[in-house]
Design a protein around this motif. Structure first.
Motif, mmCIF file in Angstrom:
data_model
loop_
_atom_site.group_PDB
_atom_site.id
_atom_site.type_symbol
_atom_site.label_atom_id
_atom_site.label_comp_id
_atom_site.label_asym_id
_atom_site.label_seq_id
_atom_site.Cartn_x
_atom_site.Cartn_y
_atom_site.Cartn_z
ATOM 1 N N ILE A 55 0.838 -1.203 0.000
ATOM 2 C CA ILE A 55 0.000 0.000 0.000
ATOM 3 C C ILE A 55 0.867 1.244 0.000
ATOM 4 O O ILE A 55 0.636 2.191 -0.767
ATOM 5 N N ALA A 56 1.911 1.252 0.857
ATOM 6 C CA ALA A 56 2.807 2.408 0.919
ATOM 7 C C ALA A 56 3.555 2.597 -0.398
ATOM 8 O O ALA A 56 3.679 3.722 -0.890
ATOM 9 N N CYS A 58 2.646 1.635 -3.478
ATOM 10 C CA CYS A 58 1.733 2.096 -4.527
ATOM 11 C C CYS A 58 1.357 3.562 -4.323
ATOM 12 O O CYS A 58 1.227 4.305 -5.297
ATOM 13 N N THR A 59 1.195 3.988 -3.066
ATOM 14 C CA THR A 59 0.865 5.382 -2.785
ATOM 15 C C THR A 59 2.008 6.303 -3.191
ATOM 16 O O THR A 59 1.788 7.328 -3.849
ATOM 17 N N ALA A 62 2.212 6.447 -6.981
ATOM 18 C CA ALA A 62 1.129 7.259 -7.544
ATOM 19 C C ALA A 62 1.414 8.743 -7.375
ATOM 20 O O ALA A 62 1.209 9.530 -8.311
ATOM 21 N N PHE A 63 1.899 9.151 -6.183
ATOM 22 C CA PHE A 63 2.245 10.560 -5.978
ATOM 23 C C PHE A 63 3.356 10.995 -6.926
ATOM 24 O O PHE A 63 3.310 12.083 -7.496
#
Length: 104
Positions: A55-56, A58-59, A62-63
């Motif tokens: 999750i971290a 991918c976040t 994405a940013f």
């Protein structure tokens, strides 16, 4: 009531066939896929950590991708064939949903 007595008798017969004493407990059965040295809590904790890391990652990705600039293209030229009008509309020179400022 009769079914519980039958089950009890079958359990005693099965224990005697194995050579177990009447007061001993039945051994725990393991699934074929479970290994002896891996604990379920260990596996759960491992996959929880992998999920949070994913999750971290991918976040952050994405940013990074969304914060990069993107090219702005010029407006396409006004081709005369895009708005061919063979006769006037009853409401004026433009279509119903075209919003243009006319200097009339």
């Amino acid at each position: 009531m009769a079914s519980s007595m039958v089950r009890s008798a079958l359990l005693r017969t099965a224990l005697r066939a194995r050579g177990a004493a009447p007061g001993s407990t039945v051994p725990k059965r393991n699934f074929a896929s479970s290994s002896g040295h891996h604990d379920d809590a260990y596996e759960t904790a491992k996959w929880e950590k992998i999920t949070y890391l994913g999750i971290a990652s991918c976040t952050v990705l994405a940013f990074y991708i969304l914060s990069k600039g993107h090219p702005h293209h010029e407006e396409p030229p006004a081709y005369p064939y895009l708005h061919i009008r063979n006769k006037e509309f009853p409401w004026g020179p433009d279509g119903l949903f075209e919003v243009k400022d006319h200097d009339h």
